[in-house]
Scaffold this motif. Structure first.
Motif, mmCIF file in Angstrom:
data_model
loop_
_atom_site.group_PDB
_atom_site.id
_atom_site.type_symbol
_atom_site.label_atom_id
_atom_site.label_comp_id
_atom_site.label_asym_id
_atom_site.label_seq_id
_atom_site.Cartn_x
_atom_site.Cartn_y
_atom_site.Cartn_z
ATOM 1 N N GLY A 22 6.785 -0.109 -3.881
ATOM 2 C CA GLY A 22 6.298 1.250 -4.017
ATOM 3 C C GLY A 22 4.910 1.476 -3.436
ATOM 4 O O GLY A 22 4.456 2.615 -3.347
ATOM 5 N N ILE A 23 4.231 0.418 -3.020
ATOM 6 C CA ILE A 23 2.881 0.549 -2.456
ATOM 7 C C ILE A 23 3.007 0.912 -0.976
ATOM 8 O O ILE A 23 3.645 0.193 -0.207
ATOM 9 C CB ILE A 23 2.086 -0.755 -2.614
ATOM 10 N N PRO A 24 2.397 2.015 -0.577
ATOM 11 C CA PRO A 24 2.485 2.396 0.845
ATOM 12 C C PRO A 24 1.763 1.387 1.740
ATOM 13 O O PRO A 24 0.809 0.741 1.308
ATOM 14 C CB PRO A 24 1.810 3.766 0.906
ATOM 15 N N PRO A 25 2.214 1.239 2.969
ATOM 16 C CA PRO A 25 1.564 0.312 3.895
ATOM 17 C C PRO A 25 0.077 0.635 4.054
ATOM 18 O O PRO A 25 -0.303 1.798 4.189
ATOM 19 C CB PRO A 25 2.302 0.542 5.213
ATOM 20 N N SER A 26 -0.740 -0.405 3.975
ATOM 21 C CA SER A 26 -2.188 -0.260 4.145
ATOM 22 C C SER A 26 -2.800 -1.650 4.289
ATOM 23 O O SER A 26 -2.150 -2.662 4.050
ATOM 24 C CB SER A 26 -2.823 0.453 2.943
ATOM 25 N N ARG A 27 -4.063 -1.676 4.659
ATOM 26 C CA ARG A 27 -4.795 -2.946 4.764
ATOM 27 C C ARG A 27 -4.879 -3.614 3.390
ATOM 28 O O ARG A 27 -4.722 -4.820 3.266
ATOM 29 C CB ARG A 27 -6.200 -2.670 5.325
ATOM 30 N N LEU A 28 -5.096 -2.825 2.336
ATOM 31 C CA LEU A 28 -5.180 -3.371 0.981
ATOM 32 C C LEU A 28 -3.855 -3.995 0.554
ATOM 33 O O LEU A 28 -3.828 -5.078 -0.032
ATOM 34 C CB LEU A 28 -5.592 -2.264 0.001
ATOM 35 N N ARG A 29 -2.750 -3.338 0.891
ATOM 36 C CA ARG A 29 -1.434 -3.903 0.569
ATOM 37 C C ARG A 29 -1.228 -5.224 1.314
ATOM 38 O O ARG A 29 -0.726 -6.191 0.746
ATOM 39 C CB ARG A 29 -0.327 -2.927 0.935
ATOM 40 N N ASP A 30 -1.615 -5.267 2.586
ATOM 41 C CA ASP A 30 -1.466 -6.496 3.361
ATOM 42 C C ASP A 30 -2.273 -7.642 2.745
ATOM 43 O O ASP A 30 -1.783 -8.770 2.636
ATOM 44 C CB ASP A 30 -1.900 -6.278 4.812
ATOM 45 N N LEU A 31 -3.513 -7.341 2.341
ATOM 46 C CA LEU A 31 -4.353 -8.373 1.717
ATOM 47 C C LEU A 31 -3.753 -8.850 0.399
ATOM 48 O O LEU A 31 -3.720 -10.045 0.110
ATOM 49 C CB LEU A 31 -5.766 -7.834 1.483
ATOM 50 N N MET A 32 -3.273 -7.912 -0.408
ATOM 51 C CA MET A 32 -2.674 -8.263 -1.689
ATOM 52 C C MET A 32 -1.415 -9.108 -1.497
ATOM 53 O O MET A 32 -1.213 -10.109 -2.177
ATOM 54 C CB MET A 32 -2.330 -7.001 -2.475
ATOM 55 N N THR A 33 -0.581 -8.711 -0.545
ATOM 56 C CA THR A 33 0.645 -9.457 -0.279
ATOM 57 C C THR A 33 0.335 -10.888 0.154
ATOM 58 O O THR A 33 0.972 -11.843 -0.315
ATOM 59 C CB THR A 33 1.486 -8.739 0.796
ATOM 60 N N THR A 34 -0.651 -11.047 1.016
ATOM 61 C CA THR A 34 -1.059 -12.378 1.460
ATOM 62 C C THR A 34 -1.586 -13.198 0.290
ATOM 63 O O THR A 34 -1.214 -14.362 0.110
ATOM 64 C CB THR A 34 -2.129 -12.275 2.563
ATOM 65 N N LEU A 35 -2.441 -12.590 -0.522
ATOM 66 C CA LEU A 35 -3.014 -13.284 -1.667
ATOM 67 C C LEU A 35 -1.944 -13.705 -2.659
ATOM 68 O O LEU A 35 -1.931 -14.847 -3.131
ATOM 69 C CB LEU A 35 -4.054 -12.404 -2.366
ATOM 70 N N ILE A 36 -1.015 -12.811 -2.963
ATOM 71 C CA ILE A 36 0.056 -13.147 -3.907
ATOM 72 C C ILE A 36 0.892 -14.302 -3.370
ATOM 73 O O ILE A 36 1.232 -15.234 -4.100
ATOM 74 C CB ILE A 36 0.930 -11.915 -4.213
ATOM 75 N N GLY A 37 1.214 -14.274 -2.096
ATOM 76 C CA GLY A 37 1.979 -15.376 -1.492
ATOM 77 C C GLY A 37 1.244 -16.701 -1.598
ATOM 78 O O GLY A 37 1.834 -17.733 -1.933
ATOM 79 N N GLU A 38 -0.061 -16.679 -1.321
ATOM 80 C CA GLU A 38 -0.854 -17.900 -1.406
ATOM 81 C C GLU A 38 -0.973 -18.390 -2.843
ATOM 82 O O GLU A 38 -0.922 -19.596 -3.106
ATOM 83 C CB GLU A 38 -2.225 -17.670 -0.784
ATOM 84 N N LEU A 39 -1.118 -17.477 -3.796
ATOM 85 C CA LEU A 39 -1.178 -17.858 -5.204
ATOM 86 C C LEU A 39 0.135 -18.498 -5.652
ATOM 87 O O LEU A 39 0.128 -19.512 -6.357
ATOM 88 C CB LEU A 39 -1.481 -16.642 -6.084
#
Length: 85
Positions: A22-39
């Motif tokens: 539900g989160i629209p595409p954005s730089r913040l979403r990209d950063l969060m997605t990367t962080l969650i994957g790394e976590l």
């Protein structure tokens, strides 16, 4: 995880996936997605050299248990800041 396992998501997993989608595409979403994957990768294989609380050693001797302690402190601090906001 096999594809079949994705069919049996817990309610919390379903909620998380719906929220992520539900989160629209954005730089913040990209950063969060990367962080969650790394976590997720780190938590799945923390690579601590010492024995864990359940008595089983972590799978690698590349890092110390300080890595898990540091990450726990960071995550608890972030959670506290988000809840206070």
């Amino acid at each position: 995880m096999k594809g079949d396992a994705l069919l049996f998501l817990s309610p919390d997993e379903q909620k998380l996936l719906r929220a992520l989608r539900g989160i629209p595409p954005s730089r913040l979403r990209d950063l969060m997605t990367t962080l969650i994957g790394e976590l997720v990768d780190f938590v799945a294989e923390p690579t601590c050299a010492e024995v864990q609380a359940d008595g089983a050693p972590c799978p690698s001797f590349d890092a110390s248990c300080d890595e898990c302690r540091k990450l726990t402190i960071i995550l608890e601090g972030l959670r506290g800041r988000l809840q206070a906001g």
